[in-house]
Scaffold this motif. Sequence first.
Motif, PDB file in Angstrom:
ATOM      1  N   GLY A  29      33.781  51.688   9.575  1.00 47.95           N
ATOM      2  CA  GLY A  29      33.253  52.811  10.341  1.00 47.95           C
ATOM      3  C   GLY A  29      32.122  52.398  11.261  1.00 47.95           C
ATOM      4  O   GLY A  29      31.498  51.361  11.092  1.00 47.95           O
ATOM      5  N   HIS A  30      31.904  53.199  12.233  1.00 48.48           N
ATOM      6  CA  HIS A  30      30.824  52.995  13.175  1.00 48.48           C
ATOM      7  C   HIS A  30      30.493  54.325  13.817  1.00 48.48           C
ATOM      8  O   HIS A  30      31.220  55.298  13.672  1.00 48.48           O
ATOM      9  CB  HIS A  30      31.204  51.956  14.238  1.00 48.48           C
ATOM     10  CG  HIS A  30      32.052  52.515  15.319  1.00 48.48           C
ATOM     11  ND1 HIS A  30      31.543  52.869  16.526  1.00 48.48           N
ATOM     12  CD2 HIS A  30      33.364  52.831  15.359  1.00 48.48           C
ATOM     13  CE1 HIS A  30      32.518  53.358  17.272  1.00 48.48           C
ATOM     14  NE2 HIS A  30      33.631  53.343  16.575  1.00 48.48           N
ATOM     15  N   LYS A  31      29.381  54.387  14.521  1.00 48.43           N
ATOM     16  CA  LYS A  31      28.979  55.624  15.180  1.00 48.43           C
ATOM     17  C   LYS A  31      29.289  55.526  16.674  1.00 48.43           C
ATOM     18  O   LYS A  31      28.780  54.647  17.350  1.00 48.43           O
ATOM     19  CB  LYS A  31      27.490  55.860  14.990  1.00 48.43           C
ATOM     20  CG  LYS A  31      27.090  56.167  13.576  1.00 48.43           C
ATOM     21  CD  LYS A  31      25.623  56.453  13.503  1.00 48.43           C
ATOM     22  CE  LYS A  31      25.410  57.661  12.621  1.00 48.43           C
ATOM     23  NZ  LYS A  31      24.014  58.028  12.538  1.00 48.43           N
ATOM     24  N   PRO A  32      30.120  56.432  17.178  1.00 43.66           N
ATOM     25  CA  PRO A  32      30.399  56.418  18.614  1.00 43.66           C
ATOM     26  C   PRO A  32      29.185  56.918  19.399  1.00 43.66           C
ATOM     27  O   PRO A  32      28.305  57.579  18.848  1.00 43.66           O
ATOM     28  CB  PRO A  32      31.573  57.375  18.753  1.00 43.66           C
ATOM     29  CG  PRO A  32      31.486  58.275  17.580  1.00 43.66           C
ATOM     30  CD  PRO A  32      30.862  57.465  16.476  1.00 43.66           C
TER      31      PRO A  32
ATOM     32  N   CYS B 161      36.642  57.608  21.779  1.00 41.10           N
ATOM     33  CA  CYS B 161      36.213  56.368  21.138  1.00 41.10           C
ATOM     34  C   CYS B 161      37.443  55.624  20.610  1.00 41.10           C
ATOM     35  O   CYS B 161      38.066  56.055  19.633  1.00 41.10           O
ATOM     36  CB  CYS B 161      35.243  56.662  20.006  1.00 41.10           C
ATOM     37  SG  CYS B 161      34.695  55.176  19.152  1.00 41.10           S
ATOM     38  N   MET B 162      37.786  54.544  21.274  1.00 43.27           N
ATOM     39  CA  MET B 162      38.962  53.764  20.886  1.00 43.27           C
ATOM     40  C   MET B 162      38.794  53.197  19.481  1.00 43.27           C
ATOM     41  O   MET B 162      39.751  53.162  18.702  1.00 43.27           O
ATOM     42  CB  MET B 162      39.191  52.642  21.890  1.00 43.27           C
ATOM     43  CG  MET B 162      40.394  51.805  21.570  1.00 43.27           C
ATOM     44  SD  MET B 162      41.890  52.748  21.732  1.00 43.27           S
ATOM     45  CE  MET B 162      42.771  51.722  22.843  1.00 43.27           C
ATOM     46  N   ALA B 163      37.584  52.769  19.124  1.00 41.03           N
ATOM     47  CA  ALA B 163      37.342  52.212  17.790  1.00 41.03           C
ATOM     48  C   ALA B 163      37.545  53.274  16.710  1.00 41.03           C
ATOM     49  O   ALA B 163      38.099  52.981  15.645  1.00 41.03           O
ATOM     50  CB  ALA B 163      35.940  51.615  17.711  1.00 41.03           C
TER      51      ALA B 163
ATOM     52  N   GLY C  42      40.393  52.975  13.971  1.00 45.60           N
ATOM     53  CA  GLY C  42      39.978  53.047  12.571  1.00 45.60           C
ATOM     54  C   GLY C  42      40.783  54.071  11.794  1.00 45.60           C
ATOM     55  O   GLY C  42      41.194  53.825  10.653  1.00 45.60           O
ATOM     56  N   LEU C  43      41.045  55.226  12.411  1.00 40.07           N
ATOM     57  CA  LEU C  43      41.859  56.251  11.763  1.00 40.07           C
ATOM     58  C   LEU C  43      43.279  55.731  11.520  1.00 40.07           C
ATOM     59  O   LEU C  43      43.825  55.876  10.420  1.00 40.07           O
ATOM     60  CB  LEU C  43      41.910  57.509  12.628  1.00 40.07           C
ATOM     61  CG  LEU C  43      42.849  58.604  12.138  1.00 40.07           C
ATOM     62  CD1 LEU C  43      42.419  59.134  10.782  1.00 40.07           C
ATOM     63  CD2 LEU C  43      42.923  59.722  13.154  1.00 40.07           C
ATOM     64  N   LEU C  44      43.855  55.099  12.519  1.00 37.76           N
ATOM     65  CA  LEU C  44      45.199  54.541  12.352  1.00 37.76           C
ATOM     66  C   LEU C  44      45.210  53.439  11.297  1.00 37.76           C
ATOM     67  O   LEU C  44      46.139  53.347  10.486  1.00 37.76           O
ATOM     68  CB  LEU C  44      45.715  54.011  13.685  1.00 37.76           C
ATOM     69  CG  LEU C  44      45.982  55.078  14.746  1.00 37.76           C
ATOM     70  CD1 LEU C  44      46.299  54.425  16.085  1.00 37.76           C
ATOM     71  CD2 LEU C  44      47.096  56.004  14.325  1.00 37.76           C
TER      72      LEU C  44
END
Length: 70
Positions: free
Chosen positions: A25-28, A35-37, A41-43
Amino acid sequence: TTHCVYCVLQVLYFTPELRCALLSGHKPEPDAEYCMACEAGLLFRMMAASRGAPVQVLSRVDNEGLGLRV
């Protein structure tokens, strides 16, 4: 095309450093429209939860286009 996107997602998922970073996880940015990350991450979480079973991620890619503007 979406079948190419799925192949790329698999390659990225099996890159240990990237998978670890996106699953942790990270904070957009607060003003980011997309947010592509976060999406990757969800996928990746869906792929991890499937434990090797096929995952229906293409419908999500088709519907949202991964936010890529070409």
